[in-house]
Motif scaffolding. Structure first.
Motif, PDB file in Angstrom:
ATOM      1  N   ASP A 237       0.853  -1.182   0.002  1.00 48.54           N
ATOM      2  CA  ASP A 237      -0.040  -0.019  -0.130  1.00 48.54           C
ATOM      3  C   ASP A 237       0.790   1.331  -0.093  1.00 48.54           C
ATOM      4  N   GLU A 241       0.544   3.981  -3.049  1.00 44.45           N
ATOM      5  CA  GLU A 241       0.236   5.276  -2.628  1.00 44.45           C
ATOM      6  C   GLU A 241       1.340   6.419  -3.118  1.00 44.45           C
ATOM      7  N   ARG A 245       1.327   9.362  -6.231  1.00 45.55           N
ATOM      8  CA  ARG A 245       1.463  10.786  -5.768  1.00 45.55           C
ATOM      9  C   ARG A 245       2.744  11.240  -6.324  1.00 45.55           C
ATOM     10  N   ILE A 280      -6.413   2.453  -6.566  1.00 43.35           N
ATOM     11  CA  ILE A 280      -6.512   3.901  -6.169  1.00 43.35           C
ATOM     12  C   ILE A 280      -7.504   4.569  -7.077  1.00 43.35           C
TER      13      ILE A 280
END
Ligand code: 5MM
Length: 341
Positions: A237, A241, A245, A280
């Motif tokens: 994760d 993430e 980003r 996501i």
């Protein structure tokens, strides 16, 4: 240059549910892979191995959008005389070609490399296009270590990537732009994030300066990930993430798609990371795979250079291609790994 056609090819390369097979190992790299399975790296064995992959009908027609070839392979014929490039076209996948000529030591920058191959590139691209290549690849290598990377290494590699990309588009070939930050060190994920951010920012700056059309290219980056020797390995994760980003901060929405390299991750990690990023969602570009090792380690082992293992090699390849195809849609689950096709 016809940008609409370049954009069409770029979008096809990142079709959801499909990804790219990076089969462009140079002679030295394929020898290392064959050494690991105790197969001699002869021209015939390299041909037989790659023919096995390209004749994997289910994998190639359902899960593979394109194949990156090495110069030797694009000119090779299958055992029955059919050009290997034709096998790829017949499966519905797009042939591509690695056009960089490897790396050289960068003067004044100990331990750093610059990718070479711009001399006569325009002429080479013309020949590759005539042979059927509709996209190309150039890989820059950035290492993380004590005092490196230098801004010099980042700049000269970004400049070369942009020169290559502009030449490709002038030849009606979609450039895959691959600035790879290696995961070999003991750095943590945040250091990888920082270095990759500098590399991507410089690369897109050079692409703009050299008037590369972003709609007609595909980016092939590393993920934001812990170095292999780092004591603290980031979770799936966290990788997903932070990578999303990072890419949102650096990659313009005009780029049709991003096809990751696997960089030495295990087969399943590479799939899990891609899947988690696609879960996501809400991303401005398509996210898929352009894996070499994470697609080929299993078929290489299953094949081991024996004609009687071709079917097993193809099953192993089809399974990995299918798992990554699912991950490109955020539909992979770890339980599917046990059900080998
Ligand atoms: C398949 O390997 C490619 C060629 O590498 P060399 O020029 O070093 O022989 C390599 O560029 C590859 O396409 C990328 O590194 C992605 O492969 P991985 O194994 O990292 O997914």
């Amino acid at each position: 240059m016809n940008l609409a056609d370049l954009n069409k090819v770029a979008l096809a390369m990142v079709t959801p549910g499909k990804g790219i097979l990076a089969a462009d190992e140079s002679s030295g790299t394929i020898k290392k892979r064959f050494d690991a399975i105790k197969v001699e790296s002869t021209e015939e064995n390299r041909r037989d191995y790659r023919e096995m992959l390209f004749r994997s009908t289910e994998a190639m027609s359902k899960y593979v959008s394109g194949v990156i070839l090495y110069d030797e392979t694009i000119w090779q014929n299958a055992k029955d005389g059919t050009p290997l490039v034709k096998l790829i076209e017949q499966s519905g996948a797009i042939p591509g070609i690695k056009v960089d000529e490897g790396t050289q030591a960068l003067p004044q920058c100990p331990g750093e490399l610059v990718t070479v191959g711009l001399d006569k590139l325009a002429e080479r691209l013309k020949k590759y296009y005539e042979r059927g290549a509709r996209f190309a690849k150039w890989r820059a290598v950035i290492d993380i270590g004590s005092g490196i990377p230098s801004m010099t290494a980042i700049s000269v590699n970004a400049h070369a990537l942009a020169r290559y990309a502009a030449l490709c588009q002038a030849a009606q070939i979609v450039p895959i732009v691959e600035p790879e930050v290696l995961m070999d060190g003991d750095h943590d994920i945040d250091r990888c994030y920082d270095v990759t951010q500098r590399v991507l920012n410089k690369t897109f700056q050079e692409l703009r300066v050299q008037r590369v059309e972003l709609e007609g290219m595909v980016l092939k980056p590393n993920m934001a990930i812990s170095g292999k020797k780092c004591a603290k390995q980031a979770s799936v994760d966290e990788v997903a993430e932070k990578t999303v980003r990072l890419l949102k901060a650096c990659v313009p929405a005009a780029v049709p798609g991003i096809a990751f390299l696997s960089g030495g991750q295990s087969d399943e990690e590479a799939t899990a990371h891609l899947d988690a990023m696609n879960r996501i969602g809400g991303l401005p570009w398509k996210l898929t795979f352009s894996y070499g090792r994470a697609l080929q380690a299993a078929p290489q082992k299953a094949w081991s250079g024996k004609a009687e293992n071709v079917a097993a090699g193809q099953r192993a390849f089809t399974h990995r291609a299918k798992m990554n195809a699912l991950a490109s849609k955020g539909e992979w689950e770890t339980g599917l790994e046990k059900k080998v096709a």
